[in-house]
Design an enzyme around this catalytic site. Structure first.
Site, short mmCIF file in Angstrom:
data_model
loop_
_atom_site.label_atom_id
_atom_site.label_comp_id
_atom_site.label_asym_id
_atom_site.label_seq_id
_atom_site.Cartn_x
_atom_site.Cartn_y
_atom_site.Cartn_z
N SER A 97 -14.92 -6.72 23.77
CA SER A 97 -14.79 -5.30 24.08
C SER A 97 -13.36 -4.96 24.51
CB SER A 97 -15.82 -4.92 25.14
OG SER A 97 -15.96 -3.52 25.25
N ASP A 229 -24.03 -1.93 17.64
CA ASP A 229 -23.17 -1.75 18.81
C ASP A 229 -23.07 -0.26 19.10
OD1 ASP A 229 -20.97 -1.52 20.60
OD2 ASP A 229 -20.18 -3.43 19.88
N HIS A 258 -23.87 -4.43 21.70
CA HIS A 258 -22.51 -4.63 22.20
C HIS A 258 -22.43 -5.89 23.06
CE1 HIS A 258 -18.45 -3.53 23.24
NE2 HIS A 258 -18.73 -3.54 24.54
#
Length: 278
Positions: A97, A229, A258
């Site tokens: 991320s 995601d 995610h």
């Protein structure tokens, strides 16, 4: 606790486990978490004989809760401070991320020019750029990120409960197997960090343009992304990044969320291992 002090006086907490002579893997965590988010990966790769390193981003976890420097240039420089303090070489950098953006920026600006990097792995990562702009019409509207800031400022504790309980791990999907301990651990990691760092970090992860970083990275890069995601939509991230990178391998994971490093560590870890060994 192990810490390194940056040039601007910030203490960065880090973990360094395993044989010092082994190949190092350095992990870069997502927003607003800390190095603890890599537990499942660090234990796995430690068992495989690697040296595993992870740090808490400035203002996050056990690092100094400073009021400034919450941008990708500082994040990358802080990572470099850890790398240089430990003199890590032939290192595999793994970022999730926001940490995927940090790792990309670090490799492009510090690690690759210094000849310290072997490979890069970015998972559910924010590059090339998340926010919608004239040059990035497929991005998310700025209002999405303004809403995150609003929720954080209004009730950070509730916000940090709602995000993992909902879209982060796709626990909001019909039939999802919800894990309260996973939600609680996300909340715990978030709440030990600083509100100012987290607030400013939203701009850092959403508005930084990593296009030029991606273009100059030559080391083999594994781009991993779940097609469910809900935090970093795949169409405007992994699918674009893999085209900008010179030496990329893209793998799309069907229905993965995610937070797939936690929910699907049993699949993610062996895939990373195979890439490192490949």
């Amino acid at each position: 606790m192990s810490k390194v002090t940056t040039k601007d006086g910030v203490e960065i907490f880090y973990k360094d486990w395993g044989p010092k002579a082994a190949q190092p893997i350095m992990f870069h965590h997502g927003w607003p978490l800390c190095s603890d988010d890599w537990d499942a990966q660090m234990l796995y790769f430690l068992e495989k004989g690697y040296r595993v390193v992870a740090h808490d981003r400035r203002g996050h976890g056990r690092s100094t809760q400073v009021g400034e420097g919450h941008d990708m240039d500082h994040y990358a420089a802080d990572a470099a401070a850890v790398v240089e303090h430990l003199d890590l070489r032939n290192t595999v950098h793994v970022g999730h991320s926001t940490g995927g953006g940090e790792a990309t920026h670090y490799v492009a600006r510090h690690g690759q020019p210094q000849g310290r990097v072997a490979k890069l792995v970015i998972i559910g990562a924010v590059p090339p750029i998340m926010v919608k702009t004239a040059a990035n019409p497929g991005g998310l509207p700025i209002e999405v990120f303004d809403d995150l800031r609003k929720q954080l400022a209004a009730n950070r504790s509730q916000f940090y409960r709602d995000l993992p309980a909902g879209p982060f791990y796709s626990f909001n999907r019909p039939g999802a197997k919800v894990s309260e301990p996973v939600i609680n651990n996300w909340w715990r990691q978030g709440m030990i960090g600083g509100a100012k760092a987290h607030y400013d970090g939203i701009k850092a992860f959403s508005e930084t343009d990593f296009t030029e970083d991606l273009k100059i990275i030559t080391v083999p890069t594994f781009v991993m992304h779940g097609d469910d995601d809900q935090i970093v939509p795949i169409a405007d991230s992994a699918l674009l990044s893999s085209k900008l990178l010179q030496n990329a391998t893209l793998k799309v994971y069907e229905k993965f969320p995610h937070g797939m490093c936690t929910t699907h560590a049993d699949i993610i870890n062996p895939d990373i291992l195979a890439f490192i060994k490949g």
